[in-house]
Design a protein around this motif. Structure first.
Motif, PDB file in Angstrom:
ATOM      1  N   GLY A  14       0.824  -1.205   0.000  1.00  6.70           N
ATOM      2  CA  GLY A  14       0.000   0.000   0.000  1.00  6.70           C
ATOM      3  C   GLY A  14       0.856   1.250   0.000  1.00  6.70           C
ATOM      4  N   PHE A  15       1.922   1.244   0.800  1.00 10.06           N
ATOM      5  CA  PHE A  15       2.818   2.399   0.871  1.00 10.06           C
ATOM      6  C   PHE A  15       3.505   2.635  -0.475  1.00 10.06           C
ATOM      7  CE2 PHE A  15       6.954   4.349   1.472  1.00 10.06           C
ATOM      8  CZ  PHE A  15       6.673   5.424   2.302  1.00 10.06           C
ATOM      9  N   VAL A  16       3.990   1.577  -1.098  1.00 13.34           N
ATOM     10  CA  VAL A  16       4.696   1.708  -2.383  1.00 13.34           C
ATOM     11  C   VAL A  16       3.757   2.263  -3.454  1.00 13.34           C
ATOM     12  CG1 VAL A  16       5.786   0.415  -4.255  1.00 13.34           C
ATOM     13  CG2 VAL A  16       6.411  -0.059  -1.890  1.00 13.34           C
ATOM     14  N   ILE A  17       2.517   1.778  -3.493  1.00 14.05           N
ATOM     15  CA  ILE A  17       1.555   2.280  -4.478  1.00 14.05           C
ATOM     16  C   ILE A  17       1.330   3.769  -4.264  1.00 14.05           C
ATOM     17  CG2 ILE A  17      -0.847   2.184  -5.247  1.00 14.05           C
ATOM     18  CD1 ILE A  17      -0.814  -0.805  -4.612  1.00 14.05           C
ATOM     19  N   PHE A  36       0.518  10.517   4.848  1.00 16.09           N
ATOM     20  CA  PHE A  36      -0.785  10.213   4.245  1.00 16.09           C
ATOM     21  C   PHE A  36      -1.192   8.766   4.527  1.00 16.09           C
ATOM     22  CE2 PHE A  36      -3.388   8.952   0.487  1.00 16.09           C
ATOM     23  CZ  PHE A  36      -4.503   9.724   0.811  1.00 16.09           C
ATOM     24  N   THR A  37      -0.212   7.863   4.579  1.00 15.19           N
ATOM     25  CA  THR A  37      -0.513   6.471   4.942  1.00 15.19           C
ATOM     26  C   THR A  37      -1.102   6.409   6.341  1.00 15.19           C
ATOM     27  OG1 THR A  37       1.213   5.547   3.503  1.00 15.19           O
ATOM     28  CG2 THR A  37       0.495   4.194   5.368  1.00 15.19           C
ATOM     29  N   GLY A  38      -0.533   7.171   7.265  1.00 15.97           N
ATOM     30  CA  GLY A  38      -1.061   7.211   8.620  1.00 15.97           C
ATOM     31  C   GLY A  38      -2.500   7.709   8.644  1.00 15.97           C
ATOM     32  N   MET A  39      -2.791   8.744   7.854  1.00 16.22           N
ATOM     33  CA  MET A  39      -4.154   9.265   7.787  1.00 16.22           C
ATOM     34  C   MET A  39      -5.108   8.218   7.200  1.00 16.22           C
ATOM     35  SD  MET A  39      -3.055  13.032   6.328  1.00 16.22           S
ATOM     36  CE  MET A  39      -4.729  13.525   5.890  1.00 16.22           C
ATOM     37  N   THR A  40      -4.628   7.498   6.192  1.00 17.59           N
ATOM     38  CA  THR A  40      -5.449   6.468   5.559  1.00 17.59           C
ATOM     39  C   THR A  40      -5.709   5.318   6.518  1.00 17.59           C
ATOM     40  OG1 THR A  40      -4.482   7.033   3.401  1.00 17.59           O
ATOM     41  CG2 THR A  40      -5.640   4.932   3.572  1.00 17.59           C
ATOM     42  N   LEU A  41      -4.691   4.922   7.274  1.00 17.27           N
ATOM     43  CA  LEU A  41      -4.862   3.842   8.248  1.00 17.27           C
ATOM     44  C   LEU A  41      -5.853   4.240   9.338  1.00 17.27           C
ATOM     45  CD1 LEU A  41      -1.174   2.608   8.660  1.00 17.27           C
ATOM     46  CD2 LEU A  41      -3.044   1.432   7.494  1.00 17.27           C
ATOM     47  N   VAL A  86      -6.871   7.437  -9.016  1.00 19.26           N
ATOM     48  CA  VAL A  86      -7.880   6.984  -8.060  1.00 19.26           C
ATOM     49  C   VAL A  86      -7.954   5.454  -8.064  1.00 19.26           C
ATOM     50  CG1 VAL A  86     -10.280   7.220  -7.303  1.00 19.26           C
ATOM     51  CG2 VAL A  86      -9.162   9.115  -8.496  1.00 19.26           C
ATOM     52  N   PHE A  87      -7.800   4.866  -9.235  1.00 17.30           N
ATOM     53  CA  PHE A  87      -7.772   3.404  -9.368  1.00 17.30           C
ATOM     54  C   PHE A  87      -6.681   2.811  -8.481  1.00 17.30           C
ATOM     55  CE2 PHE A  87      -5.941  -0.390 -11.289  1.00 17.30           C
ATOM     56  CZ  PHE A  87      -7.046  -1.152 -11.674  1.00 17.30           C
ATOM     57  N   TRP A  88      -5.477   3.352  -8.593  1.00 22.21           N
ATOM     58  CA  TRP A  88      -4.359   2.822  -7.815  1.00 22.21           C
ATOM     59  C   TRP A  88      -4.517   3.140  -6.336  1.00 22.21           C
ATOM     60  CZ3 TRP A  88      -1.811  -0.852  -9.864  1.00 22.21           C
ATOM     61  CH2 TRP A  88      -1.587  -0.888 -11.250  1.00 22.21           C
ATOM     62  N   MET A  89      -5.091   4.307  -6.028  1.00 22.94           N
ATOM     63  CA  MET A  89      -5.299   4.650  -4.622  1.00 22.94           C
ATOM     64  C   MET A  89      -6.303   3.698  -3.980  1.00 22.94           C
ATOM     65  SD  MET A  89      -5.854   8.450  -3.067  1.00 22.94           S
ATOM     66  CE  MET A  89      -4.383   8.946  -3.964  1.00 22.94           C
ATOM     67  N   LEU A  90      -7.325   3.301  -4.744  1.00 26.40           N
ATOM     68  CA  LEU A  90      -8.299   2.338  -4.241  1.00 26.40           C
ATOM     69  C   LEU A  90      -7.625   1.000  -3.950  1.00 26.40           C
ATOM     70  CD1 LEU A  90     -11.280   1.725  -3.610  1.00 26.40           C
ATOM     71  CD2 LEU A  90     -11.552   1.051  -6.013  1.00 26.40           C
ATOM     72  N   LEU A  91      -6.693   0.603  -4.808  1.00 23.56           N
ATOM     73  CA  LEU A  91      -5.973  -0.651  -4.587  1.00 23.56           C
ATOM     74  C   LEU A  91      -5.084  -0.555  -3.345  1.00 23.56           C
ATOM     75  CD1 LEU A  91      -5.585  -3.475  -5.756  1.00 23.56           C
ATOM     76  CD2 LEU A  91      -3.657  -2.588  -7.095  1.00 23.56           C
ATOM     77  N   ALA A  92      -4.468   0.622  -3.144  1.00 22.25           N
ATOM     78  CA  ALA A  92      -3.657   0.821  -1.937  1.00 22.25           C
ATOM     79  C   ALA A  92      -4.528   0.717  -0.693  1.00 22.25           C
ATOM     80  CB  ALA A  92      -2.956   2.177  -1.988  1.00 22.25           C
ATOM     81  N   GLN A  93      -5.706   1.340  -0.735  1.00 22.13           N
ATOM     82  CA  GLN A  93      -6.610   1.282   0.408  1.00 22.13           C
ATOM     83  C   GLN A  93      -7.076  -0.150   0.682  1.00 22.13           C
ATOM     84  OE1 GLN A  93      -9.536   4.131  -0.877  1.00 22.13           O
ATOM     85  NE2 GLN A  93      -8.472   5.849   0.075  1.00 22.13           N
ATOM     86  N   LEU A  94      -7.253  -0.921  -0.385  1.00 20.70           N
ATOM     87  CA  LEU A  94      -7.620  -2.327  -0.217  1.00 20.70           C
ATOM     88  C   LEU A  94      -6.533  -3.075   0.553  1.00 20.70           C
ATOM     89  CD1 LEU A  94      -9.414  -4.817  -0.928  1.00 20.70           C
ATOM     90  CD2 LEU A  94      -8.020  -5.054  -2.991  1.00 20.70           C
ATOM     91  N   ASN A  95      -5.271  -2.792   0.250  1.00 20.10           N
ATOM     92  CA  ASN A  95      -4.168  -3.430   0.959  1.00 20.10           C
ATOM     93  C   ASN A  95      -4.155  -3.046   2.438  1.00 20.10           C
ATOM     94  OD1 ASN A  95      -1.852  -4.999  -0.650  1.00 20.10           O
ATOM     95  ND2 ASN A  95      -2.905  -3.616  -2.036  1.00 20.10           N
ATOM     96  N   PHE A  96      -4.418  -1.783   2.729  1.00 26.09           N
ATOM     97  CA  PHE A  96      -4.452  -1.356   4.128  1.00 26.09           C
ATOM     98  C   PHE A  96      -5.625  -2.011   4.861  1.00 26.09           C
ATOM     99  CE2 PHE A  96      -2.318   2.691   2.480  1.00 26.09           C
ATOM    100  CZ  PHE A  96      -1.060   2.217   2.801  1.00 26.09           C
ATOM    101  N   PHE A  97      -6.763  -2.116   4.185  1.00 24.37           N
ATOM    102  CA  PHE A  97      -7.922  -2.758   4.808  1.00 24.37           C
ATOM    103  C   PHE A  97      -7.609  -4.219   5.112  1.00 24.37           C
ATOM    104  CE2 PHE A  97     -11.702  -5.406   4.516  1.00 24.37           C
ATOM    105  CZ  PHE A  97     -12.534  -4.806   5.441  1.00 24.37           C
ATOM    106  N   LEU A  98      -7.024  -4.919   4.140  1.00 25.32           N
ATOM    107  CA  LEU A  98      -6.696  -6.330   4.329  1.00 25.32           C
ATOM    108  C   LEU A  98      -5.707  -6.499   5.476  1.00 25.32           C
ATOM    109  CD1 LEU A  98      -7.052  -9.230   3.312  1.00 25.32           C
ATOM    110  CD2 LEU A  98      -5.164  -8.823   1.716  1.00 25.32           C
ATOM    111  N   ALA A  99      -4.734  -5.592   5.571  1.00 24.81           N
ATOM    112  CA  ALA A  99      -3.736  -5.678   6.641  1.00 24.81           C
ATOM    113  C   ALA A  99      -4.393  -5.514   8.009  1.00 24.81           C
ATOM    114  CB  ALA A  99      -2.659  -4.617   6.435  1.00 24.81           C
TER     115      ALA A  99
END
Length: 403
Positions: A112-115, A258-263, A315-328
């Motif tokens: 998620g961070f790399v994306i 931003f990763t922290g905010m997303t988490l 937005v497509f890639w950001m959604l995929l990053a968010q999916l990774n954070f959710f799964l984690a």
């Protein structure tokens, strides 16, 4: 339409890659500590394809609802061959077991961070340093809503303007409730037509409180019904540098922030998750679908298709990053059969043995997973049921970003 189906396929492929990398995190961590990995599979159920290399069977199963990495000796009750025993997880130090069980979570966090990093240096991410305090951009009159896109004409400055609120004021609180977004103001006054509210603002470094009488107006609710509502005649000013592209070096701390905010937002979503399920069930039978409700892999893939159809690749890639954070974060919930459930067992054994040593007793026996089986099966049944419900909702009444 062709680009839509390409987007659906690509996002589904991204989900498959996310699952594969999650399980790869477990595999790599296990291998690094000399543990024996028997099977590495994407999906569950009947095997569609497999091949064996060394001691590990790699394969794809029929049900694309996840994946698994079968490590020898994950529990003390698991049968082991004499050859496997030295490489069994249960015979390794507790901290190695924790790292292996966390391997999938760490992989998803890293992915998620790399994306997000590559989005930050290419097209830009929501600027984590931007001041998002709701700020007045316009003081206007209030009037009734005519239809979904039209507000009736009016004149004057409206109740907020009459109370003394001006353009540029930063909105801090209403009736003592902190305002994080302009939507907080709108939602609060919506249900209070004719009432007085206290709005705390910051102007020129000083704070001021204004008493505003909420105007009664007609507004359309989410179901398309015209209802009595409240309005104060304020519009939000756009956030300065709301989205920003960063250089390769400055993108690292910006992406981390931003990763922290997303988490944080993901954790809030997980807390609300159970309360959203009744709405998903109702949507199957025709109720309006909650735009902020849960989606399955089917719904997420359809959303990916909508984004690609409109060339909204960031937005497509950001959604995929968010999916990774959710799964984690979902996987570290301390309940079996999730990774967090296994981690909780290891930590329990460690704490139990610590207190046993204080009392001069030897370490206790490993936790009997057979006794946890009823809880494990119950949780697995609940998760599977919820998954099926959300998939059905995504088929019959999907969330649509663009109508």
């Amino acid at each position: 339409m062709g680009s839509y189906f390409i987007g659906v396929f690509l996002f589904a492929l991204g989900i498959a890659a996310t699952i594969a990398l999650h399980e790869l995190g477990h595999l790599l961590a296990a291998r690094s500590f000399g543990m024996r990995v028997r099977r590495y599979f994407i999906g569950f159920g009947p095997t569609l394809w497999s091949t064996k290399k060394g001691h590990t069977e790699y394969g794809v199963a029929a049900l694309p609802l996840g994946g698994f990495c079968d490590i020898a000796g994950m529990t003390a009750q698991e049968p082991l061959t004499p050859e496997e025993a030295p490489h069994a997880m249960v015979n390794k130090p507790w901290w190695q077991r924790i790292i292996v069980l966390s391997g999938g979570v760490l992989m998803n966090m890293l992915l998620g961070f790399v994306i997000l990093y590559f989005i930050a240096v290419s097209s830009g991410i929501p600027n984590p340093y931007a001041d998002r305090t709701p700020t007045v951009g316009e003081v206007a009159c209030t009037s009734d809503q005519i239809d979904a896109e039209t507000i009736d004409d009016c004149t004057g400055i409206g109740p907020a303007g009459k109370a003394g609120i001006k353009v540029g004021d930063r909105l801090l609180a209403i009736d003592g409730h902190e305002m994080e977004t302009f939507m907080d103001l709108r939602d609060y006054v919506f249900t209070r037509p004719g009432e007085d509210v206290e709005i705390l603002v910051e102007r020129g470094g000083q704070q001021h409180t204004f008493t505003v009488t909420v105007d009664p107006v007609k507004r359309m609710n989410p179901r398309g019904e015209m209802v009595d509502a409240g309005a104060v005649g304020l519009a939000n000013a756009p956030v300065v540098d709301a989205v920003k592209t960063f250089g390769p070096l400055e993108a690292v701390p910006a992406t981390a922030k931003f990763t922290g905010m997303t988490l944080e937002a993901t954790v809030e979503g997980l807390i609300k998750f159970p309360s959203k399920i009744p709405g998903v069930v109702a949507s199957i039978f025709g109720a309006e679908r909650d735009m902020e409700g849960p989606m399955s892999v089917v719904g997420a893939s359809r959303t990916g298709g909508e984004l690609v159809e409109r060339s909204l690749w960031p937005v497509f890639w950001m959604l995929l990053a968010q999916l990774n954070f959710f799964l984690a974060l979902f996987n570290i919930i301390p309940l079996p059969p999730l990774d967090g459930g296994h981690i909780a067992v290891v930590l329990y054994e460690k704490m139990r043995d610590f207190f046993r040593r204080l009392r001069g007793k030897p370490a206790g026996a490993p936790v009997n997973y057979d006794k946890l089986m009823p809880l494990t099966m119950t949780m697995a049944t609940i998760l599977l049921t919820i998954g099926v419900i959300v998939i059905v909702a995504d088929v019959v009444n999907p969330i649509r970003l663009f109508g």
